[in-house]
Design a protein around this motif. Structure first.
Motif, PDB file in Angstrom:
ATOM      1  N   THR A 201       0.836  -1.205   0.000  1.00 60.86           N
ATOM      2  CA  THR A 201       0.000   0.000   0.000  1.00 60.86           C
ATOM      3  C   THR A 201       0.869   1.252   0.000  1.00 60.86           C
ATOM      4  O   THR A 201       0.609   2.209  -0.736  1.00 60.86           O
ATOM      5  N   ILE A 202       1.901   1.260   0.816  1.00 58.31           N
ATOM      6  CA  ILE A 202       2.836   2.390   0.821  1.00 58.31           C
ATOM      7  C   ILE A 202       3.460   2.567  -0.555  1.00 58.31           C
ATOM      8  O   ILE A 202       3.539   3.684  -1.083  1.00 58.31           O
ATOM      9  N   ALA A 203       3.877   1.468  -1.150  1.00 59.03           N
ATOM     10  CA  ALA A 203       4.495   1.541  -2.482  1.00 59.03           C
ATOM     11  C   ALA A 203       3.510   2.079  -3.513  1.00 59.03           C
ATOM     12  O   ALA A 203       3.885   2.882  -4.387  1.00 59.03           O
ATOM     13  N   TYR A 204       2.233   1.634  -3.434  1.00 57.80           N
ATOM     14  CA  TYR A 204       1.231   2.124  -4.384  1.00 57.80           C
ATOM     15  C   TYR A 204       1.100   3.642  -4.301  1.00 57.80           C
ATOM     16  O   TYR A 204       1.154   4.347  -5.321  1.00 57.80           O
ATOM     17  N   TRP A 205       0.891   4.162  -3.092  1.00 56.45           N
ATOM     18  CA  TRP A 205       0.636   5.599  -2.955  1.00 56.45           C
ATOM     19  C   TRP A 205       1.865   6.424  -3.314  1.00 56.45           C
ATOM     20  O   TRP A 205       1.745   7.484  -3.962  1.00 56.45           O
TER      21      TRP A 205
END
Length: 594
Positions: A201-205
């Motif tokens: 999720t961190i990587a996506y954002w």
């Protein structure tokens, strides 16, 4: 603890939640943003019996909170009187999975000891029936099932379940993981599974933010506003809600308590326009799908100003008595009567974003001739309604006038159809729409202009002012240096500006005289100052607005002139749009640092 708007949103475009300054979930609705609140403490007084999810640290002394850089992932650190610390990570999973975006109706929470020997209690008390009662629950060896009215949630955890059920205070000696999501088995070890979802999720954002085209200055403010605007999108349909909350009053005990958890055509127009300036085409594409469905359903007839996130036309307004309201200030409303209103500006706000599809080569689905023909029906409606009374963009409930802003938006619909027709090589249609635009322009200049003052009025045949007249420049109806627009700007500054802030209007409406400034209007005023060459003043007021943001870097709808307190629903898309627009306008150029 008295509720306030110093709240941190998290979300994944399917579910959203608001977390307070002690790390408690105090607001989240399911199964959609307009659903029954699973966490309702924001509306349940200073000592709510349920409707929250807290990690209570024994002997709490201080709290630090911040988002993980360029994400809506929240990190909270609680410190007790002896210096022991607990870290809480909160997020809603969003990342690629099986060739699609994984965005479940779920919230992830990781609680870990950082320092010393902290003692905590996990208090998870979802609400049901709009806060009337605590949700019923059953439990197993590793999960607790909560029966909310429209959805059943399951908490899967590696924390001893009895600790949660009994709200037992215990020594936190290892990392604990919680997955509050759909009522289905969690098919992997919860600790590694949630940690993997967090990392992805961190990587996506951070990748999404990396693709934004940012101004040189004010980047922190713009990034946070852009992320939060994306959280206000309901990705399944493309709808964009005006805010995540309902019934936070516009000012104390005002009765101006509205439900903003729906898709206003107007608000969404401004949102996609601001995000488009940053190159966030994904939200624009989703919203264009939503709009094309509305256009088909309208079939050339009436278009409501607001719809449900699932394209529902009926969002009838009612009052809920089972919660106290924000700080005890009732009423608490579900639904919004505005869906019954006539607000003719919506026709322009449909046409303006949809015509972009004819020009923009980035889109996966460019506009077609068939789309243009369908859009012409909206233009026909705009022309028919341009001189008819409506409730206006401020949604007066008992006042009907021919509002200048609505007419200018109808003009913009015809003007943009003419330009699109010309681009598509449809010369006869370009001439047709140019003629209609000219007719509307002549009517506005005749009926809304006051020769004795050299300015425009907010409605035909009247003399009142409202801040929306500043948009005549933004929409291309008047040049900022046109003497008529300059005189209109001067009158607005004289009559509507209070301190650093701008009111929508000052005349009494259905609920009396307004007492708070409208944040979006202040941003309009900042833009007008810059367009009039008063850059230093514009930057000064913009800095003042940025200083009024919450700890999360966000704004609600309204602000008190007296003490700067935020009022109205939160986070407000209008206000976040204003941050982006003014930052882009006032920033230095990237060429200044070459």
């Amino acid at each position: 603890m008295t509720p306030n708007l110093d709240l941190f949103p998290i979300g994944n475009c399917s579910i959203s939640a608001l977390i307070d300054r002690q790390g408690r979930y105090v607001w989240a609705c399911a199964p959609r943003v307009d659903g029954d609140p699973v966490f309702s403490a924001l509306m349940n007084g200073s000592e709510p019996a349920h409707g929250y999810w807290a990690v209570d640290l024994e002997g709490l002394e201080s709290v630090e909170q911040a988002y993980v850089r360029n994400t809506p992932v929240l990190r909270t650190v609680l410190t007790d009187k002896d210096g022991a610390q607990v870290e809480i990570i909160d997020f809603a999973p969003r990342h690629p999975k099986h060739s699609r975006t994984y965005r479940p109706l779920a919230l992830g929470r990781i609680v870990r000891p950082l320092k010393g020997t902290p003692r905590v209690a996990i208090r998870l008390k979802p609400s049901a029936d709009w806060g009337a009662r605590e949700a019923e629950h059953t439990s197993g060896s590793n999960h607790i099932r909560y029966r909310c009215p429209d959805v059943t949630f399951r908490l899967t955890t590696d924390c001893p379940v009895s600790h949660v059920l009994n709200e037992r205070t215990f020594r936190l000696e290892r990392e604990l993981t919680f997955f509050f999501g759909p009522d289905e088995g969690y098919d992997q070890d919860v600790g590694p599974g949630v940690q993997s979802a967090l990392d992805r999720t961190i990587a996506y954002w951070q990748d999404w933010v990396r693709k934004l085209y940012l101004p040189l200055d004010y980047q922190e403010a713009v990034i946070r506003a852009a992320i939060t605007l994306k959280l206000c999108a309901y990705e399944e349909t493309g709808a964009i809600v005006a805010a995540m909350t309902t019934s936070v009053p516009e000012f104390q005990n005002s009765g101006r308590n509205w439900d903003y958890r729906y898709c206003w055509i107007r608000d969404a127009y401004y949102t996609v326009r601001a995000l488009n300036r940053l190159g966030a085409v994904d939200i624009l594409e989703g919203y264009l799908v939503y709009l094309r469905n509305l256009v088909d359903d309208a079939a050339g007839g009436h278009v409501q100003p607001v719809y449900g996130v699932g394209l529902e036309p009926g969002i009838g307004e009612s009052i809920v008595e089972t919660v106290e309201g924000y700080r005890g200030m009732k009423p608490v409303r579900i639904g919004n009567q505005a869906h019954e209103h006539l607000q003719h500006d919506v026709y322009g706000q449909i046409v303006l974003p949809l015509v972009q599809a004819f020009y923009d080569q980035r889109l996966l689905r460019p506009g077609t001739i068939e789309d243009f023909r369908a859009l012409e029906k909206v233009g026909d409606r705009a022309f028919a309604m341009h001189d008819q009374t409506d409730a206006g963009l401020w949604e007066f409930r008992t006042i009907a006038r021919v509002h200048t802003y609505s007419s200018v938006m109808c003009w913009a619909a015809c003007d943009r159809l003419a330009k699109a027709a010309d681009y598509l090589g449809l010369a006869d249609r370009a001439e047709f729409w140019n003629e209609r635009a000219a007719i509307i322009r002549e009517r506005i200049e005749r009926e809304a202009f006051l020769p004795d003052e050299g300015r425009f009025a907010a409605s035909f045949g009247n003399r009142e002012l409202d801040a929306s007249l500043l948009q005549m420049t933004d929409l291309g109806f008047l040049d900022a240096h046109d003497p008529r627009q300059v005189a209109t700007f001067d009158a607005i500054e004289r009559d509507l500006k209070k301190g650093a802030f701008l009111f929508r209007y000052v005349e009494p409406d259905d609920f009396g005289e307004p007492e708070t400034a409208f944040n979006f209007c202040t941003f309009w005023f900042i833009e007008a100052l810059a367009q009039n060459g008063r850059i230093d003043e514009a930057r000064q007021i913009f800095d003042e607005m940025l200083a009024r943001r919450t700890s999360a870097g966000l704004l609600s709808e309204d602000i008190s002139v007296e003490d700067g307190e935020l009022w109205g629903n939160y986070p407000q898309t209008y206000s976040l749009v204003g941050i982006i627009n003014c930052a882009v306008l006032l920033s230095r150029s990237w060429t200044d640092v070459r």
